[in-house]
Design a protein around this motif. Sequence first.
Motif, PDB file in Angstrom:
ATOM      1  N   ASN A 133       0.825  -1.201   0.000  1.00 17.92           N
ATOM      2  CA  ASN A 133       0.000   0.000   0.000  1.00 17.92           C
ATOM      3  C   ASN A 133       0.866   1.260   0.000  1.00 17.92           C
ATOM      4  O   ASN A 133       0.633   2.204  -0.761  1.00 17.92           O
ATOM      5  CB  ASN A 133      -0.905  -0.014   1.233  1.00 17.92           C
ATOM      6  N   MET A 134       1.885   1.261   0.867  1.00 18.24           N
ATOM      7  CA  MET A 134       2.764   2.421   1.000  1.00 18.24           C
ATOM      8  C   MET A 134       3.628   2.620  -0.240  1.00 18.24           C
ATOM      9  O   MET A 134       3.907   3.736  -0.653  1.00 18.24           O
ATOM     10  CB  MET A 134       3.658   2.243   2.231  1.00 18.24           C
TER      11      MET A 134
ATOM     12  N   ASP B 189      -1.327   5.366  -4.693  1.00 25.46           N
ATOM     13  CA  ASP B 189      -1.382   6.801  -4.433  1.00 25.46           C
ATOM     14  C   ASP B 189      -2.212   7.057  -3.178  1.00 25.46           C
ATOM     15  O   ASP B 189      -2.735   6.131  -2.548  1.00 25.46           O
ATOM     16  CB  ASP B 189      -1.939   7.558  -5.642  1.00 25.46           C
ATOM     17  N   ALA B 190      -2.339   8.320  -2.801  1.00 22.84           N
ATOM     18  CA  ALA B 190      -2.976   8.669  -1.538  1.00 22.84           C
ATOM     19  C   ALA B 190      -4.423   8.174  -1.475  1.00 22.84           C
ATOM     20  O   ALA B 190      -4.862   7.612  -0.459  1.00 22.84           O
ATOM     21  CB  ALA B 190      -2.923  10.182  -1.328  1.00 22.84           C
ATOM     22  N   PHE B 191      -5.177   8.362  -2.558  1.00 23.11           N
ATOM     23  CA  PHE B 191      -6.577   7.947  -2.571  1.00 23.11           C
ATOM     24  C   PHE B 191      -6.695   6.447  -2.341  1.00 23.11           C
ATOM     25  O   PHE B 191      -7.481   5.984  -1.508  1.00 23.11           O
ATOM     26  CB  PHE B 191      -7.226   8.334  -3.912  1.00 23.11           C
ATOM     27  N   ASP B 192      -5.903   5.671  -3.083  1.00 26.53           N
ATOM     28  CA  ASP B 192      -5.989   4.216  -2.977  1.00 26.53           C
ATOM     29  C   ASP B 192      -5.492   3.721  -1.618  1.00 26.53           C
ATOM     30  O   ASP B 192      -5.993   2.723  -1.097  1.00 26.53           O
ATOM     31  CB  ASP B 192      -5.195   3.557  -4.103  1.00 26.53           C
ATOM     32  N   ARG B 193      -4.502   4.388  -1.040  1.00 22.44           N
ATOM     33  CA  ARG B 193      -4.014   3.979   0.281  1.00 22.44           C
ATOM     34  C   ARG B 193      -5.123   4.071   1.319  1.00 22.44           C
ATOM     35  O   ARG B 193      -5.352   3.140   2.111  1.00 22.44           O
ATOM     36  CB  ARG B 193      -2.845   4.870   0.725  1.00 22.44           C
ATOM     37  N   VAL B 194      -5.804   5.214   1.343  1.00 24.20           N
ATOM     38  CA  VAL B 194      -6.866   5.405   2.334  1.00 24.20           C
ATOM     39  C   VAL B 194      -8.005   4.427   2.076  1.00 24.20           C
ATOM     40  O   VAL B 194      -8.507   3.774   3.006  1.00 24.20           O
ATOM     41  CB  VAL B 194      -7.373   6.858   2.307  1.00 24.20           C
TER      42      VAL B 194
ATOM     43  N   GLU C 256      -3.292  10.545  12.798  1.00 28.92           N
ATOM     44  CA  GLU C 256      -2.908   9.156  13.053  1.00 28.92           C
ATOM     45  C   GLU C 256      -3.067   8.299  11.810  1.00 28.92           C
ATOM     46  O   GLU C 256      -2.235   7.422  11.547  1.00 28.92           O
ATOM     47  CB  GLU C 256      -3.732   8.607  14.219  1.00 28.92           C
ATOM     48  N   LEU C 257      -4.114   8.545  11.026  1.00 26.28           N
ATOM     49  CA  LEU C 257      -4.228   7.856   9.747  1.00 26.28           C
ATOM     50  C   LEU C 257      -3.032   8.191   8.865  1.00 26.28           C
ATOM     51  O   LEU C 257      -2.482   7.324   8.182  1.00 26.28           O
ATOM     52  CB  LEU C 257      -5.528   8.245   9.044  1.00 26.28           C
ATOM     53  N   GLY C 258      -2.614   9.450   8.899  1.00 28.12           N
ATOM     54  CA  GLY C 258      -1.444   9.859   8.120  1.00 28.12           C
ATOM     55  C   GLY C 258      -0.176   9.172   8.585  1.00 28.12           C
ATOM     56  O   GLY C 258       0.667   8.791   7.767  1.00 28.12           O
TER      57      GLY C 258
ATOM     58  N   HIS D   4      -3.467  15.626   3.208  1.00 29.88           N
ATOM     59  CA  HIS D   4      -3.759  14.583   2.221  1.00 29.88           C
ATOM     60  C   HIS D   4      -4.937  13.725   2.675  1.00 29.88           C
ATOM     61  O   HIS D   4      -5.839  13.402   1.880  1.00 29.88           O
ATOM     62  CB  HIS D   4      -2.533  13.680   2.030  1.00 29.88           C
ATOM     63  N   ILE D   5      -4.915  13.312   3.935  1.00 30.92           N
ATOM     64  CA  ILE D   5      -5.985  12.463   4.463  1.00 30.92           C
ATOM     65  C   ILE D   5      -7.329  13.171   4.345  1.00 30.92           C
ATOM     66  O   ILE D   5      -8.323  12.590   3.898  1.00 30.92           O
ATOM     67  CB  ILE D   5      -5.711  12.081   5.929  1.00 30.92           C
ATOM     68  N   ASN D   6      -7.370  14.433   4.745  1.00 29.67           N
ATOM     69  CA  ASN D   6      -8.607  15.195   4.682  1.00 29.67           C
ATOM     70  C   ASN D   6      -9.134  15.290   3.253  1.00 29.67           C
ATOM     71  O   ASN D   6     -10.341  15.131   3.004  1.00 29.67           O
ATOM     72  CB  ASN D   6      -8.379  16.590   5.263  1.00 29.67           C
ATOM     73  N   ARG D   7      -8.243  15.504   2.306  1.00 25.82           N
ATOM     74  CA  ARG D   7      -8.638  15.626   0.901  1.00 25.82           C
ATOM     75  C   ARG D   7      -9.225  14.306   0.382  1.00 25.82           C
ATOM     76  O   ARG D   7     -10.252  14.295  -0.298  1.00 25.82           O
ATOM     77  CB  ARG D   7      -7.443  16.045   0.055  1.00 25.82           C
ATOM     78  N   VAL D   8      -8.568  13.189   0.726  1.00 24.39           N
ATOM     79  CA  VAL D   8      -9.046  11.894   0.252  1.00 24.39           C
ATOM     80  C   VAL D   8     -10.391  11.542   0.887  1.00 24.39           C
ATOM     81  O   VAL D   8     -11.299  11.043   0.211  1.00 24.39           O
ATOM     82  CB  VAL D   8      -8.011  10.796   0.542  1.00 24.39           C
ATOM     83  N   LEU D   9     -10.547  11.810   2.174  1.00 23.34           N
ATOM     84  CA  LEU D   9     -11.821  11.523   2.830  1.00 23.34           C
ATOM     85  C   LEU D   9     -12.951  12.333   2.194  1.00 23.34           C
ATOM     86  O   LEU D   9     -14.074  11.828   2.049  1.00 23.34           O
ATOM     87  CB  LEU D   9     -11.716  11.822   4.328  1.00 23.34           C
ATOM     88  N   ARG D  10     -12.637  13.563   1.807  1.00 28.90           N
ATOM     89  CA  ARG D  10     -13.648  14.367   1.128  1.00 28.90           C
ATOM     90  C   ARG D  10     -14.006  13.755  -0.229  1.00 28.90           C
ATOM     91  O   ARG D  10     -15.181  13.693  -0.603  1.00 28.90           O
ATOM     92  CB  ARG D  10     -13.147  15.802   0.949  1.00 28.90           C
ATOM     93  N   GLN D  11     -12.994  13.266  -0.956  1.00 25.94           N
ATOM     94  CA  GLN D  11     -13.254  12.633  -2.247  1.00 25.94           C
ATOM     95  C   GLN D  11     -14.098  11.372  -2.086  1.00 25.94           C
ATOM     96  O   GLN D  11     -15.030  11.127  -2.879  1.00 25.94           O
ATOM     97  CB  GLN D  11     -11.929  12.289  -2.940  1.00 25.94           C
ATOM     98  N   LEU D  12     -13.801  10.574  -1.076  1.00 27.67           N
ATOM     99  CA  LEU D  12     -14.576   9.355  -0.832  1.00 27.67           C
ATOM    100  C   LEU D  12     -16.025   9.691  -0.490  1.00 27.67           C
ATOM    101  O   LEU D  12     -16.951   8.988  -0.912  1.00 27.67           O
ATOM    102  CB  LEU D  12     -13.932   8.549   0.298  1.00 27.67           C
ATOM    103  N   ARG D  13     -16.209  10.782   0.257  1.00 26.39           N
ATOM    104  CA  ARG D  13     -17.563  11.212   0.597  1.00 26.39           C
ATOM    105  C   ARG D  13     -18.295  11.715  -0.650  1.00 26.39           C
ATOM    106  O   ARG D  13     -19.462  11.369  -0.873  1.00 26.39           O
ATOM    107  CB  ARG D  13     -17.512  12.315   1.655  1.00 26.39           C
ATOM    108  N   GLU D  14     -17.608  12.508  -1.478  1.00 27.43           N
ATOM    109  CA  GLU D  14     -18.233  13.053  -2.683  1.00 27.43           C
ATOM    110  C   GLU D  14     -18.592  11.957  -3.683  1.00 27.43           C
ATOM    111  O   GLU D  14     -19.575  12.078  -4.425  1.00 27.43           O
ATOM    112  CB  GLU D  14     -17.303  14.085  -3.328  1.00 27.43           C
ATOM    113  N   LYS D  15     -17.807  10.878  -3.690  1.00 33.00           N
ATOM    114  CA  LYS D  15     -18.105   9.748  -4.575  1.00 33.00           C
ATOM    115  C   LYS D  15     -19.166   8.813  -3.992  1.00 33.00           C
ATOM    116  O   LYS D  15     -19.497   7.782  -4.578  1.00 33.00           O
ATOM    117  CB  LYS D  15     -16.817   8.955  -4.842  1.00 33.00           C
ATOM    118  N   LYS D  16     -19.659   9.197  -2.791  1.00 28.96           N
ATOM    119  CA  LYS D  16     -20.703   8.425  -2.100  1.00 28.96           C
ATOM    120  C   LYS D  16     -20.263   6.984  -1.828  1.00 28.96           C
ATOM    121  O   LYS D  16     -21.048   6.042  -1.926  1.00 28.96           O
ATOM    122  CB  LYS D  16     -22.014   8.448  -2.892  1.00 28.96           C
TER     123      LYS D  16
END
Length: 247
Positions: A152-153, A157-162, A192-194, A203-215
Amino acid sequence: MLIQTRAFADGGNNHPLLAKLETHGALPDADRELVSRMLTDVRPFDARQDIIREGEKPDFVHLMVEGWSCRYTFVTDGDRQITAFLIPGDFCDAHITMLDKMDHGIRTMGKAKVAFISRDLMREVAERPALTKALWWANLVDEGVLRAWLANMGRRDAFDRVAHLMCELHARLKNVGLVKDGSFDLPLTQEELGDALGLTAVHINRVLRQLREKKLMTFARQTVAIFNPAELWTVAGFDPSYLHFEA
């Protein structure tokens, strides 16, 4: 820290530890009784408190009874790297008493209860073939998780890691009965996720927002809600075979 020594309320019969160890088949009654004895010395911990520190000599095997903890180490610049999340039913390290001293620390993420298991009791466990086999299986799962984290590391990329980590946590928690209607507790901060994923909190905040927007999922008030696990698995490229939950 106060020490609380007591038997688990139901003798351990409904504890995630038993659910985990019986993933591939029921244990003999004598082994189930021994599992309940693992839960007799249970001690409470506050949030963000070390269970054992790097450099200390371990006298007990530690088992998560309630709450979460993590394995962690510090790199040369003082940054922390989290190398594992431990959930109820997980041994912090079943072979920990073989070490002269700890090469990593184990720290709670939120309030937790931890069973302290003596060397003598672990020697009894080693004499039970079915229980020993179940513990070896649990250790192989831990190693599989570590390999998945390395991949994973190194290759996502950041999106896929989260997304991949959320799939893994969902699968692990569901296996021990800690997912309800697609939701589970996640007592972690974005920092801590980071620390676990090699990403900044931004980065974590951005990805979580993307996951939320993609429902696909949300993470709010320390609770994750996954709306369509199969779709999230596909997006993350998640293959749960390394968790060995299916016989």
